[in-house]
Write a protein that holds these residues in place. Structure first.
Motif, PDB file in Angstrom:
ATOM      1  N   TRP A   1      -0.723  -1.801  21.023  1.00  0.00           N
ATOM      2  CA  TRP A   1      -0.934  -2.053  19.463  1.00  0.00           C
ATOM      3  C   TRP A   1      -1.050  -0.637  18.753  1.00  0.00           C
ATOM      4  CZ3 TRP A   1      -0.539  -5.197  15.540  1.00  0.00           C
ATOM      5  CH2 TRP A   1      -0.118  -6.622  15.724  1.00  0.00           C
ATOM      6  N   ILE A   2      -0.778  -0.600  17.688  1.00  0.00           N
ATOM      7  CA  ILE A   2      -0.966   0.616  16.845  1.00  0.00           C
ATOM      8  C   ILE A   2      -2.502   0.217  16.368  1.00  0.00           C
ATOM      9  CG2 ILE A   2      -0.326  -0.471  14.695  1.00  0.00           C
ATOM     10  CD1 ILE A   2       0.794   2.307  14.163  1.00  0.00           C
ATOM     11  N   ALA A   3      -3.130   1.293  15.950  1.00  0.00           N
ATOM     12  CA  ALA A   3      -4.514   0.965  15.326  1.00  0.00           C
ATOM     13  C   ALA A   3      -4.367   0.514  14.196  1.00  0.00           C
ATOM     14  CB  ALA A   3      -5.156   2.425  15.118  1.00  0.00           C
ATOM     15  N   HIS A   4      -4.991  -1.031  14.299  1.00  0.00           N
ATOM     16  CA  HIS A   4      -5.002  -1.669  12.961  1.00  0.00           C
ATOM     17  C   HIS A   4      -6.446  -2.400  12.624  1.00  0.00           C
ATOM     18  CE1 HIS A   4      -4.285  -4.346  16.288  1.00  0.00           C
ATOM     19  NE2 HIS A   4      -4.786  -5.417  15.587  1.00  0.00           N
ATOM     20  N   GLU A   5      -6.707  -2.437  11.387  1.00  0.00           N
ATOM     21  CA  GLU A   5      -8.013  -3.356  11.186  1.00  0.00           C
ATOM     22  C   GLU A   5      -7.813  -4.185   9.925  1.00  0.00           C
ATOM     23  OE1 GLU A   5     -11.592  -1.036   9.911  1.00  0.00           O
ATOM     24  OE2 GLU A   5     -10.112   0.488   9.118  1.00  0.00           O
ATOM     25  N   GLY A   6      -8.117  -4.998   9.757  1.00  0.00           N
ATOM     26  CA  GLY A   6      -8.022  -5.989   8.767  1.00  0.00           C
ATOM     27  C   GLY A   6      -9.125  -5.851   7.621  1.00  0.00           C
ATOM     28  N   ALA A   7      -9.026  -6.789   6.550  1.00  0.00           N
ATOM     29  CA  ALA A   7      -9.971  -6.252   5.630  1.00  0.00           C
ATOM     30  C   ALA A   7     -10.523  -7.835   5.532  1.00  0.00           C
ATOM     31  CB  ALA A   7      -9.392  -5.957   4.146  1.00  0.00           C
TER      32      ALA A   7
ATOM     33  N   LEU B   1      -4.226  -5.972  -2.483  1.00  0.00           N
ATOM     34  CA  LEU B   1      -3.971  -6.828  -1.964  1.00  0.00           C
ATOM     35  C   LEU B   1      -2.585  -7.224  -1.647  1.00  0.00           C
ATOM     36  CD1 LEU B   1      -5.929  -8.713  -0.049  1.00  0.00           C
ATOM     37  CD2 LEU B   1      -6.120 -10.165  -2.067  1.00  0.00           C
ATOM     38  N   LEU B   2      -1.952  -7.225  -2.834  1.00  0.00           N
ATOM     39  CA  LEU B   2      -0.495  -7.450  -2.937  1.00  0.00           C
ATOM     40  C   LEU B   2       0.421  -6.566  -2.093  1.00  0.00           C
ATOM     41  CD1 LEU B   2      -0.077  -8.598  -6.697  1.00  0.00           C
ATOM     42  CD2 LEU B   2       0.243 -10.153  -4.433  1.00  0.00           C
ATOM     43  N   ASP B   3       0.205  -5.306  -2.390  1.00  0.00           N
ATOM     44  CA  ASP B   3       0.710  -4.148  -1.439  1.00  0.00           C
ATOM     45  C   ASP B   3       0.560  -4.405  -0.103  1.00  0.00           C
ATOM     46  OD1 ASP B   3       1.603  -3.041  -3.762  1.00  0.00           O
ATOM     47  OD2 ASP B   3       0.087  -1.489  -3.765  1.00  0.00           O
ATOM     48  N   LEU B   4      -0.470  -4.766   0.373  1.00  0.00           N
ATOM     49  CA  LEU B   4      -0.825  -5.007   1.628  1.00  0.00           C
ATOM     50  C   LEU B   4      -0.132  -6.243   2.343  1.00  0.00           C
ATOM     51  CD1 LEU B   4      -4.556  -5.318   2.964  1.00  0.00           C
ATOM     52  CD2 LEU B   4      -2.917  -6.513   4.327  1.00  0.00           C
ATOM     53  N   ILE B   5       0.224  -7.203   1.369  1.00  0.00           N
ATOM     54  CA  ILE B   5       1.084  -8.289   1.886  1.00  0.00           C
ATOM     55  C   ILE B   5       2.258  -7.900   1.979  1.00  0.00           C
ATOM     56  CG2 ILE B   5       1.869 -10.388   1.096  1.00  0.00           C
ATOM     57  CD1 ILE B   5      -0.991 -11.139   0.078  1.00  0.00           C
ATOM     58  N   ARG B   6       2.635  -6.955   0.947  1.00  0.00           N
ATOM     59  CA  ARG B   6       4.269  -6.512   1.264  1.00  0.00           C
ATOM     60  C   ARG B   6       4.434  -5.492   2.215  1.00  0.00           C
ATOM     61  NH1 ARG B   6       5.493  -2.169  -3.230  1.00  0.00           N
ATOM     62  NH2 ARG B   6       4.082  -1.247  -1.751  1.00  0.00           N
ATOM     63  N   ASP B   7       3.488  -4.690   2.550  1.00  0.00           N
ATOM     64  CA  ASP B   7       3.522  -3.630   3.620  1.00  0.00           C
ATOM     65  C   ASP B   7       3.500  -4.389   5.083  1.00  0.00           C
ATOM     66  OD1 ASP B   7       4.345  -1.633   1.886  1.00  0.00           O
ATOM     67  OD2 ASP B   7       2.274  -0.960   1.680  1.00  0.00           O
ATOM     68  N   ALA B   8       2.971  -5.698   4.990  1.00  0.00           N
ATOM     69  CA  ALA B   8       2.778  -6.124   6.209  1.00  0.00           C
ATOM     70  C   ALA B   8       3.929  -7.016   6.511  1.00  0.00           C
ATOM     71  CB  ALA B   8       1.598  -7.274   6.006  1.00  0.00           C
TER      72      ALA B   8
ATOM     73  N   VAL C   1      -6.714 -10.476   7.025  1.00  0.00           N
ATOM     74  CA  VAL C   1      -7.891 -10.532   7.903  1.00  0.00           C
ATOM     75  C   VAL C   1      -7.718  -9.515   9.158  1.00  0.00           C
ATOM     76  CG1 VAL C   1      -9.718 -11.909   8.990  1.00  0.00           C
ATOM     77  CG2 VAL C   1      -8.670 -12.806   6.980  1.00  0.00           C
ATOM     78  N   HIS C   2      -6.795  -9.705   9.935  1.00  0.00           N
ATOM     79  CA  HIS C   2      -6.642  -8.958  11.214  1.00  0.00           C
ATOM     80  C   HIS C   2      -5.898  -7.751  11.199  1.00  0.00           C
ATOM     81  CE1 HIS C   2      -8.790 -12.219  13.144  1.00  0.00           C
ATOM     82  NE2 HIS C   2      -7.784 -12.944  12.914  1.00  0.00           N
ATOM     83  N   GLY C   3      -5.280  -7.455   9.837  1.00  0.00           N
ATOM     84  CA  GLY C   3      -4.329  -6.365   9.892  1.00  0.00           C
ATOM     85  C   GLY C   3      -3.021  -6.421  10.903  1.00  0.00           C
ATOM     86  N   LYS C   4      -2.711  -7.617  11.072  1.00  0.00           N
ATOM     87  CA  LYS C   4      -1.613  -7.484  11.688  1.00  0.00           C
ATOM     88  C   LYS C   4      -0.392  -7.829  11.068  1.00  0.00           C
ATOM     89  CE  LYS C   4      -3.837  -9.546  16.188  1.00  0.00           C
ATOM     90  NZ  LYS C   4      -3.894 -10.669  16.874  1.00  0.00           N
ATOM     91  N   PRO C   5       0.747  -7.127  10.859  1.00  0.00           N
ATOM     92  CA  PRO C   5       1.891  -7.377  10.297  1.00  0.00           C
ATOM     93  C   PRO C   5       2.632  -8.337  10.781  1.00  0.00           C
ATOM     94  CG  PRO C   5       2.234  -5.428  11.410  1.00  0.00           C
ATOM     95  CD  PRO C   5       0.733  -5.832  11.482  1.00  0.00           C
ATOM     96  N   LEU C   6       3.695  -8.819  10.036  1.00  0.00           N
ATOM     97  CA  LEU C   6       4.584  -9.989  10.509  1.00  0.00           C
ATOM     98  C   LEU C   6       5.356  -9.675  11.476  1.00  0.00           C
ATOM     99  CD1 LEU C   6       5.366 -12.926  10.383  1.00  0.00           C
ATOM    100  CD2 LEU C   6       7.001 -12.184   8.384  1.00  0.00           C
ATOM    101  N   ILE C   7       5.214  -9.903  12.985  1.00  0.00           N
ATOM    102  CA  ILE C   7       5.931  -9.433  13.948  1.00  0.00           C
ATOM    103  C   ILE C   7       6.434 -10.488  14.837  1.00  0.00           C
ATOM    104  CG2 ILE C   7       5.250  -7.015  13.951  1.00  0.00           C
ATOM    105  CD1 ILE C   7       3.175  -7.823  16.367  1.00  0.00           C
ATOM    106  N   SER C   8       5.813 -11.723  14.664  1.00  0.00           N
ATOM    107  CA  SER C   8       6.395 -12.717  15.513  1.00  0.00           C
ATOM    108  C   SER C   8       6.286 -13.874  14.550  1.00  0.00           C
ATOM    109  CB  SER C   8       5.487 -12.782  16.670  1.00  0.00           C
ATOM    110  OG  SER C   8       4.206 -13.326  16.389  1.00  0.00           O
TER     111      SER C   8
END
Lengths: 675, 210
Positions: A110-116, A127-134, A279-286
Motif C-alpha cells: 500500500w501507498i501511505a494513506h490515511e482517512g479522515a 470532501l468532494l475533491d477527496l471523493i473525486r480523487d478517490a 474514512v480509510h483513505g482507500k481509493p476505489l481499486i476493487s
C-alpha cells in the motif's frame, strides 16, 4: 412503516440469484497483469500521471481527473507500469481504448494513506475533491462521477437521499452480498453522503427478495436515522427513476434529473466506496463482481481488483468453456456480450454472466408485430413501444423524439414480453444513438454556418473599409486641388485670376523682365549641368577604382553631360552677347516700359487695321510661326533638362496645336492669294 | 337613419357586412405591419437542413445562397452531394415535393472527409487559407499551414488552389469508442417480421424449389 408506491409496467423474469449466493465474498487474488482503461466513468477520460517503467504502490494515483466531469484512477496493487497503450476493453463495440497496464509484483504494498474519520470537520469542497480523487463513479452500472451528483447546485433543495440496494436484474447479487456482509460500511457511507447533501430523509431501498440484506441493514442503521425500505420485487425497480417513484411517489419529469424532484440516488456499492475513501483513505481499486451462469462450476461473488482480466475471474469460478457460447457483462436484461475474455474488470462491472447454451439461447427470429400491446403494459417509462418500433424502422427521428424515446431506460422489458420476439430495445438503443449523432452533426453544421457567416461578414467589412479608404483618399485629393486653386486665386474667380496673371505676365514681358528670366534660366542650366557633371565624374572615379562593370556606361554618361554643359555655356554666352546690344538700346526707350508696350501694341493694332487681308494673314502666319519656333525650342530645352513628363507632354501638345494653327493660317493665306 | 335602416333590412345587412369587412381588413392590415416577418423564413429552414459544408458543389457560393435559390426561384433540391439522399428527403418533406435522386452533375455522395496538409511540403502561400469558407486553415505567409480538423467541413475547396498539391482529403476520423453506437437490427442477417409459415424449414424448402 413507510408507504411505498408502484410504478407503471415492469416484469417478473426468473431471478436466478440463488446460484451465486451459496458462499461468502471470495478474494479474486492478484493477477499477473492489470489493464486499467482511462475511461471507466462517464465524462472525459483521466489523464495518466505515471510513465512506463515506473513502480507504483497499491492505491497510488496513476491517472488524474481531467476536466470538470472526470475522476481519478489508482493502481489496484503494487507493481510496475509496463505500458500505456490502447487495449481491448469491456465495450460492446469491441474497440480498443487507452489503458494503463501494470505488471503486479505480488507484494501488494500500500501507498501511505490515511482517512479522515472526522469528515464532518472537513470543508465541503475538500470532501468532494477527496471523493473525486478517490476515483469514485456510480457503481450501479452507469459510472457517473459521484462527486458531481453530490455537489448539489445552489438553490436546489434535496429533501430525500436514496441509497439504491434494489439490484433488480436477474442473476446479479453483487449488491446483495455487499449489503449482507458490509452493511456497516454502506450505512457509514450513506451518513457521509447525507452529511454532504443534507436531506430531510435518507432511505435505503431494498427489494423484498433479499431478506438477509434487509436484516443486516436494519441492524446497521439502528439509531442512525437512516430508514431501510422494503418493497415488492419487480424488474426494473432498480432504475433510478423507478426507485424514486416507488419510495417517494414522485415522477422525474421527462428529460429531467432526480434533483428536479428533490432526490439524489446513490448505489450501495458507491456508498461503501465513499466510506472506504473518506474514512480509510482507500481509493476505489476493487469492487464486488458476481460471476454466475451455468457454464461456471462455482458461481459466486468476488472482491476483484479493477483491471483484472475476466479470464482470471472465470478460472477462479471454474469456467467450462465447452458449455459456454458468449460472455455477458451485466445481467441478462441490460448486459452486453464481451468481445473477449481478456477484457478487464472496470468500476461498473457488477456481473460476469457465463450462461450455458441452453440457459440463454440466441433469441428466436422476430416475427411481425401483432399489436398485442404487451410491451406498452410492461414499459416502466409509460412509453408506447410498438409506436416507437414503427418510427424506428422508418427512421422518423422527429416522431421518435415526440414520443419521448429519450425517456426509455433500455431496460428491455418490452423485448422480454414481446410474443413476436422483436428485439425492440435494440431498435431504441440504435435510434437514440443515431439521433444523438444527428444532433452532433447538426451542431457541427450550425457551427460551420456561424463560421461561414462570420467570414462573409468579415470579408464584406474588409471590402467596405477598403472602399471607404479609397473614397477618403479621393476626397482628400480633391480638397487639396481646391485648396491649391484657392491659394493662387486668393478666393476670387479663378478665371479672372488667370486672366490677371496672364495680363501681368504680358506686361512684365513687355518690360523686358522675360529677358532677365531667360538669362537666369540659362545660368541655372549651366550651374546644374556642371554639378551633374561633377557627380558623374566622381561616380566614374569610384567605379574605376572599384573596377565595376559600370565604368563604360558612366564614361559615356560623363561625356554626354560634358557636351550638354558646353552647349549650355554656349547658349548663355550667345544670349548675353545678343542682349548686350538690346541693353545698349534700352536707355533710349521710354522710361515707362508699360506705357511703351501699350503704345507699341496700339501701333501694331493700328497697323494691322490698316493692312489688307492678305497682309494680315501673312503677318498672322509669321506670328504663329514665331510662336511655334519658340514652343519647339522650349520643348527641346525641357526635354534636355529632364523635366517632369507632364510638362513635356503639355509642351508637346502645345507644339502640335501650334503646328495645326500654322497649317490653317497657311491655308487661309493661300485661299486669299488665290482669290 | 335608424328608421331608414329599420325600414330596409337589406340595408342593415349590407351595412353590417361592410362594417365587418372594414374592421377585419383594418385588423389584418395592422397585423401585417406589426407582425411582419423579417427575411425569408423558408430560406432559413432550408438553410438549416443543408449541411453547411459551404463547398459550392451546387453551383452557388455557399449553402445560404442555394437555400435562397430553392426558396425563391424553385431551384432543384437535388444539387447538394454532401447532404445526400437524407438531405434531399428532408428538403422534400419541408417543401412538400417529391424527393428526386441526387443530380450526378454536381458530384456524388462521399464519405465525410477532412483536409490534411502535408506540412513538410507546404510553402506558406496562403492560397488555401483564402479559399477556406469556414476559416479552418491556420497559417501565415511563408509559414507552414495546418487544418483545424474540428472546424473543417471537408468541402474540397482548398485542394485546387494549392500550388504544390500538398493538401489531401482524408476520410474523417473513423468511428471511435465515443461515437460508436448500436445499429438497428439487421434485417438481412436475421429475417425481421417473418410469419409462422416463413420458418427456417419453409425457407429452405422454398430455396430448394427455386
Amino acid at each position: 412503516m413507510r408507504k411505498v408506491f408502484d410504478f407503471h409496467g415492469g416484469i417478473h423474469p426468473p431471478e436466478n440469484k440463488v446460484q451465486s449466493l451459496q458462499s461468502a465474498i471470495a478474494d479474486a487474488g492478484i493477477p499477473a497483469e492489470l489493464t486499467l482503461p482511462l475511461s471507466q466513468h462517464i465524462g472525459a477520460p483521466s489523464t495518466p500521471i505515471v510513465t512506463v517503467g515506473e513502480r507504483v504502490s497499491k492505491g497510488q494515483m496513476i491517472a488524474a481527473a481531467n476536466g470538470p466531469v472526470s475522476v481519478a484512477l489508482h493502481a489496484p496493487t503494487s507493481g510496475t507500469v509496463i505500458a500505456i497503450e490502447e487495449r481491448l476493453i469491456a465495450h460492446p463495440s469491441g474497440y480498443r481504448a487507452p489503458c494503463v497496464v501494470i505488471a503486479s509484483d505480488g507484494e501488494d504494498q500500500w501507498i501511505a494513506h490515511e482517512g479522515a474519520a472526522d469528515y464532518k470537520s472537513l470543508d465541503r469542497g475538500a470532501l468532494l475533491d477527496l471523493i473525486r480523487d478517490a476515483g469514485i463513479a456510480g457503481m450501479g452500472g452507469a459510472g457517473f462521477p459521484t462527486y458531481i451528483k453530490l455537489a448539489v447546485k445552489a438553490g436546489a433543495r434535496i429533501d430525500t437521499l436514496i441509497i439504491n440496494g434494489t439490484e433488480c436484474e436477474p442473476y446479479i447479487t453483487a449488491d446483495d452480498v455487499l449489503m449482507r456482509e458490509r452493511a456497516a460500511a454502506i450505512v457509514e457511507g450513506a451518513a457521509i453522503i447525507r452529511h454532504l447533501v443534507a436531506p430531510e430523509a435518507t432511505l435505503i431501498g431494498v427489494e423484498d427478495n433479499k431478506p438477509e440484506a434487509l436484516t443486516a441493514l436494519q441492524a446497521a442503521t439502528e439509531g442512525s436515522g437512516i430508514e431501510v425500505v422494503e418493497f415488492p420485487t419487480k424488474y426494473p425497480s432498480g432504475g433510478e427513476k423507478q426507485l424514486i417513484e416507488i419510495l417517494t411517489g414522485r415522477q422525474v419529469p421527462s428529460g429531467g434529473l432526480p434533483a428536479d424532484v428533490g432526490v439524489i440516488c446513490q448505489n450501495v456499492g458507491t456508498a461503501a466506496a465513499v466510506y472506504d475513501a473518506v474514512v480509510h483513505g482507500k481509493p476505489l481499486i476493487s469492487r464486488i463482481t458476481t460471476v454466475t451462469g451455468e457454464a461456471v462450476s462455482q458461481p459466486q461473488n468476488f472482491e476483484v481488483l479493477l483491471g483484472t482480466p475476466m479470464s482470471h475471474l472465470l478460472e477462479k469460478a471454474g469456467y467450462r468453456a465447452a458449455d459456454n457460447e458468449r460472455l455477458i457483462m451485466g445481467g441478462p436484461m441490460m448486459g452486453f456480450t464481451l468481445p473477449s475474455a481478456e477484457v478487464p474488470v472496470v468500476k461498473t462491472t457488477n456481473c460476469l454472466l457465463v450462461p450455458s447454451k441452453v440457459e440463454l439461447p440466441a433469441p428466436p427470429p422476430p416475427q411481425a408485430c401483432i399489436r398485442c400491446g404487451l410491451c406498452a403494459e410492461a414499459c416502466p417509462a409509460s412509453l408506447l413501444p410498438q409506436q416507437l418500433y414503427w418510427f424506428a424502422q422508418g427512421k422518423e427521428f422527429d416522431k421518435l423524439e415526440q414520443h419521448n424515446l429519450f425517456d426509455c431506460i433500455d431496460c428491455g422489458a418490452c423485448s422480454w414480453v414481446c410474443p413476436s420476439h422483436i428485439p425492440l430495445v435494440q431498435y431504441y438503443r440504435a435510434s437514440k444513438a443515431e439521433i444523438l449523432q444527428l444532433r452532433r452533426e447538426n451542431e457541427k453544421s450550425e457551427h460551420s454556418r456561424v463560421r461561414f457567416e462570420a467570414r462573409q461578414q468579415r470579408l464584406e467589412q474588409e471590402a467596405a473599409e477598403k472602399e471607404a479608404r479609397r473614397a477618403a483618399r479621393k476626397k482628400a485629393a480633391e480638397l487639396r486641388a481646391q485648396e491649391g486653386a484657392a491659394d493662387s486665386g486668393g478666393g476670387e474667380d479663378p478665371i479672372q485670376a488667370a486672366i490677371e496673371r496672364a495680363k501681368a505676365k504680358k506686361a512684365a514681358q513687355a518690360a523686358g523682365s522675360q529677358d532677365i528670366s531667360e538669362q537666369e534660366r540659362l545660368e541655372k542650366a549651366v550651374v546644374t549641368t556642371r554639378k551633374r557633371l561633377e557627380t558623374a565624374s566622381t561616380k566614374l572615379e569610384q567605379a574605376q577604382t572599384e573596377g565595376s562593370d559600370l565604368v563604360d556606361a558612366l564614361q559615356t554618361g560623363v561625356e554626354k553631360t560634358r557636351a550638354k554643359l558646353e552647349a549650355a555655356e554656349q547658349a548663355l554666352h550667345d544670349y548675353l552677347h545678343a542682349n548686350s546690344t538690346v541693353a545698349e538700346q534700352k536707355p533710349a526707350a521710354p522710361t515707362d516700359a508699360a506705357q511703351a508696350a501699350i503704345e507699341r501694341a496700339m501701333a501694331a493694332r493700328a497697323a494691322e487695321a490698316a493692312m489688307d487681308p492678305g497682309q494680315k494673314a501673312r503677318s498672322e502666319l509669321d506670328k504663329l510661326q514665331q510662336r511655334l519656333e519658340k514652343s519647339r525650342h522650349r520643348l527641346v530645352q525641357s526635354r534636355d533638362a529632364g523635366d517632369e513628363p507632364k510638362i513635356v507632354e503639355a509642351l508637346e501638345s502645345t507644339v502640335s496645336r501650334l503646328e495645326q494653327k500654322v497649317t490653317q493660317a497657311r491655308d487661309r493665306l493661300a485661299e486669299l492669294e488665290e482669290s | 337613419m335608424v328608421e331608414l335602416i329599420a325600414q330596409y333590412p337589406l340595408l342593415a345587412a349590407v351595412l353590417a357586412l361592410v362594417g365587418l369587412g372594414a374592421s377585419f381588413g383594418a385588423l389584418l392590415g395592422f397585423a401585417a405591419v406589426r407582425f411582419k416577418t423579417e427575411g425569408n423564413p423558408l430560406a432559413d429552414q432550408i438553410n438549416e437542413i443543408l449541411p453547411q459544408t459551404q463547398c459550392g458543389q451546387c453551383g452557388y457560393p455557399g449553402c445560404r445562397p442555394y437555400a435562397e435559390a430553392i426558396a425563391n426561384s424553385h431551384e432543384a433540391i437535388n444539387k447538394c452531394p454532401p447532404g445526400g439522399e437524407a438531405g434531399i428527403q428532408a428538403l422534400a418533406d419541408l417543401l412538400d415535393v417529391e424527393p428526386i435522386p441526387l443530380d450526378e452533375e454536381h458530384g456524388e455522395e462521399k464519405v465525410k472527409s477532412v483536409a490534411f496538409i502535408r506540412e513538410a511540403e507546404c510553402i506558406g502561400c496562403t492560397k488555401c487559407i483564402q479559399a477556406c469558407p469556414v476559416d479552418a486553415i491556420l497559417g501565415a505567409a511563408k509559414q507552414m499551414h495546418t487544418v483545424i480538423v474540428s472546424e473543417c467541413t471537408g468541402c474540397d475547396l482548398c485542394v485546387e488552389p494549392c500550388p504544390v498539391d500538398c493538401i489531401d482529403m482524408i476520410p474523417a476520423q473513423a468511428q471511435t469508442i465515443q461515437t460508436w453506437h448500436w445499429d438497428l437490427p439487421d434485417p438481412t442477417s436475421r429475417k425481421v417480421d417473418i410469419i409462422a409459415t416463413d420458418g427456417p424449414d419453409v425457407d429452405n424448402a422454398r430455396d430448394e424449389a427455386a
